[in-house]
Design a protein around this motif. Structure first.
Motif, short mmCIF file in Angstrom:
data_model
loop_
_atom_site.label_atom_id
_atom_site.label_comp_id
_atom_site.label_asym_id
_atom_site.label_seq_id
_atom_site.Cartn_x
_atom_site.Cartn_y
_atom_site.Cartn_z
N ILE A 1 50.48 25.49 0.19
CA ILE A 1 51.71 24.92 0.75
C ILE A 1 51.62 24.82 2.27
O ILE A 1 52.00 23.80 2.87
CB ILE A 1 52.93 25.75 0.32
N LYS A 2 51.11 25.85 2.91
CA LYS A 2 50.97 25.81 4.36
C LYS A 2 50.03 24.69 4.79
O LYS A 2 50.30 23.97 5.76
CB LYS A 2 50.47 27.17 4.88
N ASP B 1 42.93 29.64 7.97
CA ASP B 1 43.19 30.30 9.25
C ASP B 1 44.70 30.36 9.47
O ASP B 1 45.37 29.32 9.47
CB ASP B 1 42.53 29.51 10.38
N PRO B 2 45.27 31.54 9.65
CA PRO B 2 46.73 31.66 9.81
C PRO B 2 47.26 31.04 11.10
O PRO B 2 48.45 30.74 11.19
CB PRO B 2 46.95 33.18 9.79
N VAL B 3 46.40 30.83 12.09
CA VAL B 3 46.85 30.21 13.33
C VAL B 3 47.03 28.70 13.15
O VAL B 3 48.07 28.13 13.48
CB VAL B 3 45.87 30.49 14.48
N THR B 4 46.02 28.06 12.61
CA THR B 4 46.11 26.61 12.37
C THR B 4 46.92 26.30 11.11
O THR B 4 47.42 25.19 10.94
CB THR B 4 44.72 25.99 12.20
N GLU B 5 47.03 27.29 10.23
CA GLU B 5 47.71 27.15 8.93
C GLU B 5 47.05 26.08 8.06
O GLU B 5 47.71 25.38 7.31
CB GLU B 5 49.19 26.84 9.12
N CYS B 6 45.73 26.00 8.18
CA CYS B 6 44.96 25.02 7.41
C CYS B 6 43.68 25.65 6.88
O CYS B 6 43.20 26.66 7.41
CB CYS B 6 44.58 23.81 8.27
N ILE B 7 43.14 25.02 5.85
CA ILE B 7 41.81 25.35 5.34
C ILE B 7 40.81 24.50 6.12
O ILE B 7 40.93 23.26 6.14
CB ILE B 7 41.71 25.07 3.84
N ARG B 8 39.86 25.14 6.75
CA ARG B 8 38.87 24.40 7.55
C ARG B 8 38.03 23.52 6.65
O ARG B 8 37.57 23.94 5.58
CB ARG B 8 37.98 25.39 8.30
#
Length: 382
Positions: A194-195, A148-155
């Motif tokens: 990386i994000k 998710d580009p908002v959280t910048e994480c893989i759920r």
């Protein structure tokens, strides 16, 4: 002069004999591991499932490709093939790797690195066959759908009441994304890895580099809103395997990027772990359990830690190699390494799966064996 030459020749011969003896001892040890795992493989032979652990009533718990541990059997057999040179293990490795093939299309899990890269990644590394590479790339495509580009994480998970849960375990799945970018030339996989690593580093760790297990993010702002545990003792405690996942994850991130902040993080996590290990270097299941020393050890956390320390020592100093050696020595002792014919064929005893859920406590686990074998290979190849 002749006497001096004679002494030198004797010294060289003595050193050669010792080296040969040590090599034979190591090979015999690998053969014993092979014999033990042959028992497991034969008793759990199944066209679609692999052994994860043992049930409370003493039966094997077999799992299919959708289980997060499904890739460890194939991966373990690839390591046994490399350690022993036995072609039978190559055959078994291929058979068990193929069992996880359908996982490459799954978009409902973050664990595709465990499920696919531990099996297909070792298959490709060992054979160089593109059919294995292609599965890894497809699995990477599936994995990045969870970014998710908002959280910048893989759920991590899709269950329970969290908005956007991310667990420290997820660091282990980034290695597959780094691989996919190298193989395809497309930076999107690496960029996401990386994000995710950066956001995790910013929010999962306390000042002493102990780790929360789970961070929940607000899906509108991308900010961390809860920091807690799911498998550790308390929200403010340090779950041992979670610490190991973090150490391993940031060590591999440094390998793939050469970004100094990842190496700094790995060193600090390693130092935190080492400062909290008991004398035999095998961690308790949670470093903050008030029942220590009268509580459970976790051989799986120890195996992951040892494997990571062998790699970390290549980028830092021998301190971490020495500590990895100490952990492996303990894991290879009678206290933790099962005698041939016992433990239902699994290698390591005394692991803890999910203590709060009363699941797999003081049981063998296939991922403990996998990372133990990986550590032994890293030790051999050091």
């Amino acid at each position: 002069m002749i006497k001096a030459i004679f002494i030198i020749l004797i010294a060289v011969l003595f050193a050669s004999c010792n080296s040969s003896k040590e090599k034979n001892t190591t090979e015999n040890f690998y053969d014993k591991l092979s014999e033990q795992m042959s028992i497991l493989e034969k008793k759990t032979a199944n066209p679609t499932k692999v052994p994860r652990t043992i049930t409370p009533d003493g039966e094997y718990r077999l799992v299919g490709y959708t289980d997060w541990t499904s890739g460890f059997s194939g991966g373990s057999y690839w390591y046994l093939y490399e350690l022993t040179g036995d072609e039978n293990w190559k055959e078994k490795a291929i058979e068990n790797t193929l069992k996880t093939d359908s996982a490459k299309y799954m978009t409902s899990t973050h664990d595709l690195g465990f499920m696919v890269y531990c099996s297909y990644g070792n298959a490709y590394r060992t054979t160089g066959e593109n059919k294995y590479r292609d599965v890894i790339i497809q699995a990477s495509e599936s994995l990045i759908t969870r970014f998710d580009p908002v959280t910048e994480c893989i759920r991590s998970w899709d269950f329970n009441k969290w908005q956007y849960p991310v667990i420290i375990d997820n660091m282990m799945n980034l290695e597959m994304l780094f691989f996919a970018s190298k193989e395809t030339g497309d930076p999107k996989y690496k960029d996401i890895a990386i994000k995710h690593a950066n956001k995790t580093l910013a929010n999962h760790f306390r000042e002493d580099m102990s780790s929360y297990h789970l961070v929940d993010y607000d899906t509108i702002t991308g900010q961390a809103i809860k920091k807690q545990t799911h498998q550790g003792l308390r929200d403010d405690s340090s779950w041992a395997r979670g610490q190991a996942w973090g150490l391993y994850g940031y060590t591999l991130c440094y390998r793939e990027t050469k970004d100094q902040k990842y190496l700094d993080a790995a060193v600090k996590i390693a130092d935190y772990i080492l400062s909290n290990l008991p004398e035999d270097r095998i961690s308790y299941w949670d470093y903050n359990d008030p029942k220590i020393p009268n509580t459970y050890r976790d051989a799986s956390a120890a195996a992951v830690t040892a494997s990571a320390l062998y790699e970390l020592s290549k980028y830092t100093n021998d301190k971490y190699f020495v500590q990895a050696e100490a952990i492996i020595k303990s894991l290879s002792s009678d206290k933790y390494l099962a005698a041939i014919g016992t433990n239902k064929g699994f290698l390591l005893k005394h692991s803890v799966g999910n203590y709060p859920a009363n699941s797999e406590i003081d049981f063998p686990l296939n991922y403990a064996d996998y990372y133990y074998l990986e550590a032994l290979k890293r030790k051999r190849d050091y």
